[in-house]
Design an enzyme around this catalytic site. Sequence first.
Site, PDB file in Angstrom:
ATOM      1  N   GLU A 199     116.536 109.908  50.962  1.00  0.00           N
ATOM      2  CA  GLU A 199     117.925 110.225  51.291  1.00  0.00           C
ATOM      3  C   GLU A 199     118.344 109.505  52.576  1.00  0.00           C
ATOM      4  OE1 GLU A 199     118.868 113.623  53.939  1.00  0.00           O
ATOM      5  OE2 GLU A 199     117.406 114.699  52.702  1.00  0.00           O
ATOM      6  N   LYS A 202     116.129 123.620  49.540  1.00  0.00           N
ATOM      7  CA  LYS A 202     115.666 123.038  50.803  1.00  0.00           C
ATOM      8  C   LYS A 202     115.721 124.142  51.855  1.00  0.00           C
ATOM      9  CE  LYS A 202     117.629 120.051  54.391  1.00  0.00           C
ATOM     10  NZ  LYS A 202     118.685 119.054  54.689  1.00  0.00           N
TER      11      LYS A 202
END
Length: 201
Positions: free
Chosen positions: A33, A122
């Site tokens: 990411e 997450k």
Amino acid sequence: MTRPIIAILRGVTPNDAVAVAAACIDAGITRIEVPLNSPNPFDSIRRMADAHRDIAQIGAGTVLTPDDVGRVRDAGGTLIVSPNCDSAVIMATKASGMSSWPGVMTPTECFAALQAGADGLKIFPASLIGPAGVKAMRAVLPADCPVYAVGGAGPDNFADWLHAGADGFGIGTALYTPGLRPAEVAARATAIVKAYDEASL
């Protein structure tokens, strides 16, 4: 062999993005990411996706709005990671056929994220609840729900988190800080993968 690790390349520039991503991929970290508070993040995502989409999942972190989800999609990204649990972002991600990993901290946020369609959770910042907190939440979460610890989880304590029920990790500054050469990132990535492999035995 792919490891359950997301590389967080905060601060990477478009000129470095492809080579830095390659360093991670070669070490076995194939989900990457680019946080959207990095310089020209959509350009970096586009370059990385063009170069590596066949062998890695490329996307964005710190995604806060549905509009940014669309911009990531248009850049070729397929992974959306957020620091928070926003059902509009999650639903926009899934409507675009992308993978959604929202940031959560409480059981309420975990179940809200899953209800909205999140692919994984997450736990962020994981340091605030520690392995004990993850273990407690893991007891009530669906067994097949991937839970990644991000923020406070790293090579020195992978085993503690895995034993508590974490499935994987997001790794930021331990892997990449702005200005590192690809060879330095490769060395860090290799060490992180080795630590993960040892902890998961």
